[in-house]
Motif scaffolding. Sequence first.
Motif, short mmCIF file in Angstrom:
data_model
loop_
_atom_site.label_atom_id
_atom_site.label_comp_id
_atom_site.label_asym_id
_atom_site.label_seq_id
_atom_site.Cartn_x
_atom_site.Cartn_y
_atom_site.Cartn_z
N VAL A 1 43.87 44.77 33.35
CA VAL A 1 44.74 45.77 33.89
C VAL A 1 46.13 45.21 33.95
CG1 VAL A 1 45.34 47.16 35.87
CG2 VAL A 1 43.06 46.96 35.31
N VAL B 1 49.39 48.48 33.10
CA VAL B 1 49.18 49.36 33.67
C VAL B 1 50.03 49.87 34.76
CG1 VAL B 1 47.32 50.99 34.53
CG2 VAL B 1 46.54 49.28 33.06
N VAL C 1 43.63 55.61 32.84
CA VAL C 1 42.63 54.35 32.54
C VAL C 1 41.38 54.88 32.20
CG1 VAL C 1 41.51 52.12 33.37
CG2 VAL C 1 43.94 52.45 33.98
N ALA D 1 42.65 49.08 38.92
CA ALA D 1 43.27 50.25 38.04
C ALA D 1 43.72 51.31 39.37
CB ALA D 1 42.51 50.86 37.11
#
Length: 101
Positions: free
Chosen positions: A24, A29, A35, A51
Amino acid sequence: MPDNVPMEQAAILADAVSTPFGAVVHTEVRVGESVGVRGAGGVGTHVVQIARLVGATPVIVMDVNDEVLQRSLDLGADHAFRSDDPALQAKVAEKPYLNRT
């Protein structure tokens, strides 16, 4: 590791926690990015949680086990689909949160 942590539990950190954390973080991200998690076992379950912590949305999980899918939803996934569903692609594509051109 602290002396009171059994090696069996400490060993989990090297794979089931640090691997998804790295995935991640190193893919950078960002808040509001989607995701997808294919398979929500030990590593995938942690990807869902990490996430969510960094603000990803939606978090979509695909797995063949209904209990795993429910657990993923309980841990923060927005959507959970059976990966063996022949209509999976259509179901994911019909979601209004996806940007399609």
